[in-house]
Design a protein around this motif. Structure first.
Motif, PDB file in Angstrom:
ATOM      1  N   UNK A   1      10.173   9.508  17.738  1.00  0.00           N
ATOM      2  CA  UNK A   1       9.775   8.238  18.345  1.00  0.00           C
ATOM      3  C   UNK A   1      10.908   7.635  19.186  1.00  0.00           C
ATOM      4  N   UNK A   2      12.140   7.771  18.735  1.00  0.00           N
ATOM      5  CA  UNK A   2      13.266   7.200  19.482  1.00  0.00           C
ATOM      6  C   UNK A   2      13.378   7.836  20.863  1.00  0.00           C
ATOM      7  N   UNK A   3      13.271   9.151  20.908  1.00  0.00           N
ATOM      8  CA  UNK A   3      13.334   9.850  22.188  1.00  0.00           C
ATOM      9  C   UNK A   3      12.129   9.474  23.055  1.00  0.00           C
ATOM     10  N   UNK A   4      10.985   9.270  22.423  1.00  0.00           N
ATOM     11  CA  UNK A   4       9.784   8.860  23.167  1.00  0.00           C
ATOM     12  C   UNK A   4      10.042   7.543  23.890  1.00  0.00           C
ATOM     13  N   UNK A   5      10.540   6.553  23.178  1.00  0.00           N
ATOM     14  CA  UNK A   5      10.765   5.233  23.778  1.00  0.00           C
ATOM     15  C   UNK A   5      11.831   5.286  24.866  1.00  0.00           C
ATOM     16  N   UNK A   6      12.892   6.029  24.632  1.00  0.00           N
ATOM     17  CA  UNK A   6      13.937   6.171  25.647  1.00  0.00           C
ATOM     18  C   UNK A   6      13.390   6.834  26.904  1.00  0.00           C
ATOM     19  N   UNK A   7      12.591   7.859  26.723  1.00  0.00           N
ATOM     20  CA  UNK A   7      12.021   8.576  27.858  1.00  0.00           C
ATOM     21  C   UNK A   7      11.064   7.678  28.638  1.00  0.00           C
ATOM     22  N   UNK A   8      10.221   6.951  27.939  1.00  0.00           N
ATOM     23  CA  UNK A   8       9.281   6.060  28.613  1.00  0.00           C
ATOM     24  C   UNK A   8      10.022   5.024  29.450  1.00  0.00           C
ATOM     25  N   UNK A   9      11.054   4.418  28.889  1.00  0.00           N
ATOM     26  CA  UNK A   9      11.822   3.404  29.618  1.00  0.00           C
ATOM     27  C   UNK A   9      12.565   4.024  30.797  1.00  0.00           C
ATOM     28  N   UNK A  10      13.119   5.206  30.599  1.00  0.00           N
ATOM     29  CA  UNK A  10      13.875   5.878  31.661  1.00  0.00           C
ATOM     30  C   UNK A  10      12.977   6.209  32.857  1.00  0.00           C
ATOM     31  N   UNK A  11      11.732   6.540  32.601  1.00  0.00           N
ATOM     32  CA  UNK A  11      10.797   6.912  33.666  1.00  0.00           C
ATOM     33  C   UNK A  11      10.188   5.713  34.392  1.00  0.00           C
ATOM     34  N   UNK A  12      10.431   4.513  33.894  1.00  0.00           N
ATOM     35  CA  UNK A  12       9.721   3.334  34.400  1.00  0.00           C
ATOM     36  C   UNK A  12      10.606   2.381  35.189  1.00  0.00           C
ATOM     37  N   UNK A  13       9.977   1.738  36.164  1.00  0.00           N
ATOM     38  CA  UNK A  13      10.619   0.670  36.927  1.00  0.00           C
ATOM     39  C   UNK A  13      10.211  -0.698  36.398  1.00  0.00           C
ATOM     40  N   UNK A  14       9.187  -0.737  35.563  1.00  0.00           N
ATOM     41  CA  UNK A  14       8.676  -1.985  34.995  1.00  0.00           C
ATOM     42  C   UNK A  14       7.934  -1.649  33.708  1.00  0.00           C
ATOM     43  N   UNK A  15       7.698  -2.667  32.890  1.00  0.00           N
ATOM     44  CA  UNK A  15       6.969  -2.479  31.640  1.00  0.00           C
ATOM     45  C   UNK A  15       5.883  -3.538  31.520  1.00  0.00           C
ATOM     46  N   UNK A  16       4.734  -3.102  31.032  1.00  0.00           N
ATOM     47  CA  UNK A  16       3.615  -3.995  30.773  1.00  0.00           C
ATOM     48  C   UNK A  16       3.163  -3.753  29.339  1.00  0.00           C
ATOM     49  N   UNK A  17       2.927  -4.827  28.609  1.00  0.00           N
ATOM     50  CA  UNK A  17       2.413  -4.704  27.251  1.00  0.00           C
ATOM     51  C   UNK A  17       1.009  -5.286  27.188  1.00  0.00           C
ATOM     52  N   UNK A  18       0.057  -4.426  26.879  1.00  0.00           N
ATOM     53  CA  UNK A  18      -1.291  -4.863  26.519  1.00  0.00           C
ATOM     54  C   UNK A  18      -1.276  -5.144  25.024  1.00  0.00           C
ATOM     55  N   UNK A  19      -2.321  -5.730  24.461  1.00  0.00           N
ATOM     56  CA  UNK A  19      -2.355  -5.948  23.020  1.00  0.00           C
ATOM     57  C   UNK A  19      -2.205  -4.643  22.231  1.00  0.00           C
ATOM     58  N   UNK A  20      -1.634  -4.765  21.059  1.00  0.00           N
ATOM     59  CA  UNK A  20      -1.445  -3.616  20.185  1.00  0.00           C
ATOM     60  C   UNK A  20      -0.924  -4.042  18.827  1.00  0.00           C
ATOM     61  N   UNK A  21      -0.703  -3.061  17.993  1.00  0.00           N
ATOM     62  CA  UNK A  21      -0.219  -3.312  16.634  1.00  0.00           C
ATOM     63  C   UNK A  21       1.295  -3.280  16.556  1.00  0.00           C
ATOM     64  N   UNK A  22       1.807  -2.925  15.378  1.00  0.00           N
ATOM     65  CA  UNK A  22       3.251  -2.995  15.166  1.00  0.00           C
ATOM     66  C   UNK A  22       4.029  -2.065  16.098  1.00  0.00           C
ATOM     67  N   UNK A  23       3.473  -0.912  16.441  1.00  0.00           N
ATOM     68  CA  UNK A  23       4.164  -0.019  17.367  1.00  0.00           C
ATOM     69  C   UNK A  23       4.332  -0.659  18.734  1.00  0.00           C
TER      70      UNK A  23
END
Length: 185
Positions: free
Chosen positions: A84-106
């Motif tokens: 999961x840690x590598x997943x989050x780092x990779x997602x952020x590294x690939x992105x110029x912006x972040x959007x959060x739709x509704x979700x649970x604890x993750x």
């Protein structure tokens, strides 16, 4: 565009519809979507709508989730990570912006982490919280209280913006100023 959202398929239709709307809008703007590669819930709806509108969707998913059959099979690209840690780092590294739709604890954890990374100067892009039907009102109130009680500086509340829906999120993306490191600390 990194999009954090629920993988649960047992949520109200209004949340799924908003995920579809966001996927279609991002695709129409030519934005590549980076998501958690889930095949169900808001993740699946976002990806399906984005792909259906001719967009590019990159999914990032840890191997254990692939092994459990949770991976969306029809994405433009799938990146499998060790954890999961590598997943989050990779997602952020690939992105110029972040959007959060509704979700649970993750989703909440991902949203708060990217806000923290922006505060620390590790992520520079806009962060948009899509507050469908007031879903994030309690979190927004808590963040306001954290600032009011000086657990964070008031200017840290400028690190993100809140949109009522997907259309407003797209409008905000183009209008949000970048926050410099000097303003963060």
């Amino acid at each position: 565009m990194c999009v954090y959202c629920a993988s649960s398929g047992d949520v109200a239709a209004e949340y799924v519809a908003e995920a579809r709307r966001l996927g279609s809008l991002l695709a129409s703007k030519g934005c590549t979507m980076v998501c958690g590669a889930g095949r169900t819930g808001l993740m699946g709806a976002l990806a399906d709508a984005g792909m259906g509108a001719g967009g590019r969707v990159v999914g990032v998913i840890p191997q254990f989730m692939v092994d459990r059959g949770w991976c969306h099979a029809g994405l433009s690209e799938t990146i499998v990570t060790a954890d999961m840690h590598e997943r989050k780092q990779t997602m952020a590294r690939l992105a110029d912006a972040a959007i959060a739709l509704p979700g649970g604890v993750g989703t909440l954890e991902e949203l708060l982490e990217i806000i923290t990374w922006k505060q620390l100067g590790l992520f520079d892009g806009p962060i948009i919280i899509v507050n469908t039907s007031g879903y994030y009102n309690p979190l927004i109130e808590m963040l306001g209280r954290a600032a009011a009680e000086r657990f964070m500086k008031r200017q840290h509340a400028m690190l993100w913006a809140v949109a009522a829906d997907a259309s407003e999120a797209i409008e905000l993306l183009d209008s949000m100023p970048d926050i410099t490191a000097e303003q963060k600390y």
